[in-house]
Design an enzyme around this catalytic site. Structure first.
Site, PDB file in Angstrom:
ATOM      1  N   LYS A 283      -8.778 -32.007  28.659  1.00  0.00           N
ATOM      2  CA  LYS A 283      -9.098 -33.254  28.418  1.00  0.00           C
ATOM      3  C   LYS A 283      -8.416 -34.291  28.160  1.00  0.00           C
ATOM      4  O   LYS A 283      -6.974 -33.697  27.990  1.00  0.00           O
ATOM      5  CB  LYS A 283      -9.719 -33.133  26.620  1.00  0.00           C
ATOM      6  CG  LYS A 283     -11.165 -32.521  26.726  1.00  0.00           C
ATOM      7  CD  LYS A 283     -11.377 -32.294  25.280  1.00  0.00           C
ATOM      8  CE  LYS A 283     -12.807 -31.784  24.741  1.00  0.00           C
ATOM      9  NZ  LYS A 283     -13.966 -32.027  25.338  1.00  0.00           N
ATOM     10  N   ARG A 358     -21.507 -24.085  25.782  1.00  0.00           N
ATOM     11  CA  ARG A 358     -22.946 -23.257  26.173  1.00  0.00           C
ATOM     12  C   ARG A 358     -22.597 -21.865  26.731  1.00  0.00           C
ATOM     13  O   ARG A 358     -23.529 -20.993  26.679  1.00  0.00           O
ATOM     14  CB  ARG A 358     -23.395 -24.345  27.304  1.00  0.00           C
ATOM     15  CG  ARG A 358     -22.423 -24.504  28.312  1.00  0.00           C
ATOM     16  CD  ARG A 358     -22.982 -25.615  29.333  1.00  0.00           C
ATOM     17  NE  ARG A 358     -22.787 -27.043  28.418  1.00  0.00           N
ATOM     18  CZ  ARG A 358     -22.622 -27.880  29.241  1.00  0.00           C
ATOM     19  NH1 ARG A 358     -23.708 -28.030  30.490  1.00  0.00           N
ATOM     20  NH2 ARG A 358     -22.438 -29.006  28.745  1.00  0.00           N
TER      21      ARG A 358
HETATM   22  N1  BES Z   1     -16.848 -29.934  22.212  1.00  0.00           N
HETATM   23  C1  BES Z   1     -17.292 -30.858  23.265  1.00  0.00           C
HETATM   24  C2  BES Z   1     -18.019 -31.977  22.793  1.00  0.00           C
HETATM   25  C3  BES Z   1     -17.708 -32.705  22.074  1.00  0.00           C
HETATM   26  C4  BES Z   1     -17.290 -34.127  22.367  1.00  0.00           C
HETATM   27  C5  BES Z   1     -17.879 -32.614  20.548  1.00  0.00           C
HETATM   28  C6  BES Z   1     -16.912 -34.965  21.409  1.00  0.00           C
HETATM   29  C7  BES Z   1     -17.641 -33.345  19.453  1.00  0.00           C
HETATM   30  C8  BES Z   1     -16.890 -34.734  20.002  1.00  0.00           C
HETATM   31  C9  BES Z   1     -17.790 -29.929  24.472  1.00  0.00           C
HETATM   32  O1  BES Z   1     -17.358 -28.549  24.663  1.00  0.00           O
HETATM   33  C10 BES Z   1     -17.417 -30.760  25.862  1.00  0.00           C
HETATM   34  O2  BES Z   1     -16.416 -30.771  26.199  1.00  0.00           O
HETATM   35  N2  BES Z   1     -18.509 -31.212  26.385  1.00  0.00           N
HETATM   36  C11 BES Z   1     -18.390 -32.027  27.542  1.00  0.00           C
HETATM   37  C12 BES Z   1     -19.560 -31.203  28.570  1.00  0.00           C
HETATM   38  C13 BES Z   1     -19.065 -31.640  30.086  1.00  0.00           C
HETATM   39  C14 BES Z   1     -17.945 -31.081  30.474  1.00  0.00           C
HETATM   40  C15 BES Z   1     -20.316 -31.222  30.903  1.00  0.00           C
HETATM   41  C16 BES Z   1     -18.562 -33.354  27.538  1.00  0.00           C
HETATM   42  O3  BES Z   1     -19.429 -33.731  26.634  1.00  0.00           O
HETATM   43  O4  BES Z   1     -18.071 -34.117  27.952  1.00  0.00           O
HETATM   44 MN    MN Z   2     -15.382 -28.689  25.795  1.00  0.00          MN
END
Ligand code: BES
Ligand code: MN
Ligand code: ZN
Length: 504
Positions: A283, A358
């Site tokens: 990230k 997931r």
């Molecule tokens: N934990 C994150 C989602 C999230 C984002 C929770 C902001 C709380 C605040 C999740 O694991 C994630 O990174 N999701 C990605 C999915 C994508 C890579 C398909 C996302 O939402 O960008």
């Molecule tokens: Mn994630």
């Protein structure tokens, strides 16, 4: 905080702060609120002047603080707005009670007397008021030192006042439930607010075990070896990059009696990525700052199980399952392009290691469904896309079983939490089509919360299932009513209410 019920007038209470919740029409020229009138009289008519001068109209979220200069026992009178009487929901009083607790804290009043709203269901209002007061007083300040540390100040006593509360067993029960929920939501908030270096999978497992011991629940913690035996290939892959060992946590409420203990259970599954760096699909810095909160789904399960064990005690089993690990980049991390074999046998091509929740949930959902539950609810901070869709106040709600989805939405309504049904658009399932495996773990950005839900659905078979995406409402970036900055403990109340909805 000790909260008690009283049928006396709050104006006479020997407290530091007395508070009245008021509807908009309590302040019009014609309508007069009896308590407001006697309070104004006791204060020599100056309260009404202040109401005029400060344009207090009883709107939701409004407050007026008035120093009483010794004219009554309380040093401060606080008015809080409930909005329009016709549109009243107990959530408005819950928020108002939270505001009262925050004002009491600011003004260093250790004792509060709060009137219930007039002409509403007093029993439900007792519960909302207790939850609001308790949670409004919540703070996470254990890491503050010196002046920043306000820990020394605590609200010690609060009383909820209404004429109808004399010898009222139902109100007393509502108070017990409200207090238990206040404590459970506070626990969930603490778990979320703790830094990831502290709240590791091991620490989370210990927190669950400690909670379970106190609440009369069985807690079993499985380590990596057991997770391997269970062939949870997706869960293990996510955990691989971290020095912290993964934990599969099972929390069981089992009722006494042969027929009750063998009734179909209800199952909860919580996401517990104790820190989500994104893994090798790292990230950006700004997106990583809050990722200690990526275990809020598990925190909600732990909080709900506490109330279920302590006060609800239904006549059917309730199981909580938590997949806990860290998502970290390292030489042992899982990679984009890897193909994972899940517990169910389905294979998954990794296209983004940041779509890790997931993967963990898929394996744990499949495991939970092996207990043949009457329904399974997963709670997860799953997608940023859900925050884009619904914002920070609303839980994305997915499911294909109308009866079970209906139950969860009803429970949310009764609890005051805001859930909104999202569609499982069939076209969006194609986002997950893979050339090399049964499916990919991530699709495009568009409809990202929905394709994530489609992924989870592959692991529940025929079991009635609801997925709650709490990525938005799991944290708050401001102080608001009974919410404080940081973890909110969202979903605890809905899960508790869902259990209550099945009857005792
Ligand atoms: N934990 C994150 C989602 C999230 C984002 C929770 C902001 C709380 C605040 C999740 O694991 C994630 O990174 N999701 C990605 C999915 C994508 C890579 C398909 C996302 O939402 O960008
Ligand atoms: Mn994630
Ligand atoms: Zn995540």
């Amino acid at each position: 905080m000790e909260i008690k019920l009283a049928a006396t007038s709050p104006i006479e209470a020997k407290v530091g702060l007395v508070a009245l919740p008021l509807f908009e029409d309590d302040l019009g020229k014609r309508a007069r609120h009896p308590l407001l009138a006697s309070l104004d009289e006791a204060l020599g008519g100056h309260l009404n002047s202040a109401i005029q001068a400060e344009c207090f109209e009883g709107k939701e979220g409004q407050k007026l603080v008035f120093p009483t200069h010794g004219k009554i026992a309380a040093a401060y009178a606080v008015l809080v707005g409930l909005g329009k009487r016709d549109a009243y929901k107990h959530e408005a009083f819950r928020m108002a009670a939270g505001t009262v607790a925050k004002e009491a804290r600011r003004l260093r009043s250790a004792k509060i007397a709060l009137a219930l709203p007039e002409e509403v269901d007093a029993v439900e209002a007792v519960r909302a008021g207790a939850e609001g007061l308790f949670l409004g007083a919540y703070r996470f300040d254990k890491w503050k030192t010196g002046e920043g540390k306000q820990k020394d100040f605590r609200i010690t006593h609060a009383s909820l006042h209404h004429e109808s509360l004399r010898r009222h067993a139902a109100a007393q029960q509502a108070l017990t439930l409200g207090l238990a929920i206040g404590e459970a939501v506070s626990l969930a908030r603490d778990l979320v607010n703790e830094p990831a270096a502290v709240m590791t999978p091991t620490a989370l497992a210990k927190a669950a075990a400690d909670m379970g011991k106190a609440a009369g629940l069985q807690v079993v913690v499985h380590d990596r070896r057991k997770i391997e035996q269970l062939k949870m290939g997706m869960f293990l892959a996510v955990a691989k990059g971290s020095q912290e060992p993964p934990k599969l946590i099972e929390i069981r409420y089992v009722p006494k009696g042969a027929s009750a203990s063998t009734a179909a259970p209800l199952a909860f599954v919580g996401k517990a990525i104790t820190f989500d760096s994104g893994g090798l699909s790292l990230k950006p810095a700004d997106a990583m700052v809050d990722m200690k909160t990526d275990m809020a789904g598990a925190a909600a399960v732990i909080g709900a199980m506490k109330v279920i064990g302590e006060v609800i005690k239904p006549d059917f089993p309730v199981y909580g399952f938590i997949g806990a690990c860290e998502n970290m980049p390292s030489g042992s991390s899982y990679r984009p392009g890897d193909v994972l074999v899940s517990r169910l046998g389905k294979t998954v091509e990794i296209t983004n290691t940041d779509a890790e929740g997931r993967l963990v949930l898929g394996d744990v959902l499949a495991y939970a469904c092996e207990t043949k539950p009457r329904g399974v609810v997963d709670i997860a901070t799953l997608t940023g896309a859900c925050i884009v869709a619904l914002g920070h106040y609303t839980v994305g709600t997915f499911g294909a079983d109308e009866e079970f989805v209906g139950r969860v939405l009803e429970a949310a309504k009764a609890s005051g939490e805001d859930l909104w049904r999202m569609p499982l658009v069939p076209e969006l399932k194609k986002e997950l089509d893979s050339d090399v495996a049964d499916m990919k773990n991530s699709g495009t950005r568009w409809g990202g919360a929905i394709s994530a839900a489609h992924f989870l659905k592959e692991f529940v078979g025929e079991t009635p299932w609801v997925h709650l995406d709490i990525a938005g409402p799991s944290t708050s970036d401001k102080e608001r009513g009974y919410f404080s900055k940081g973890g909110t403990g969202v979903a605890v109340r809905t899960l508790v209410e869902l259990v209550r909805g099945y009857g005792k």
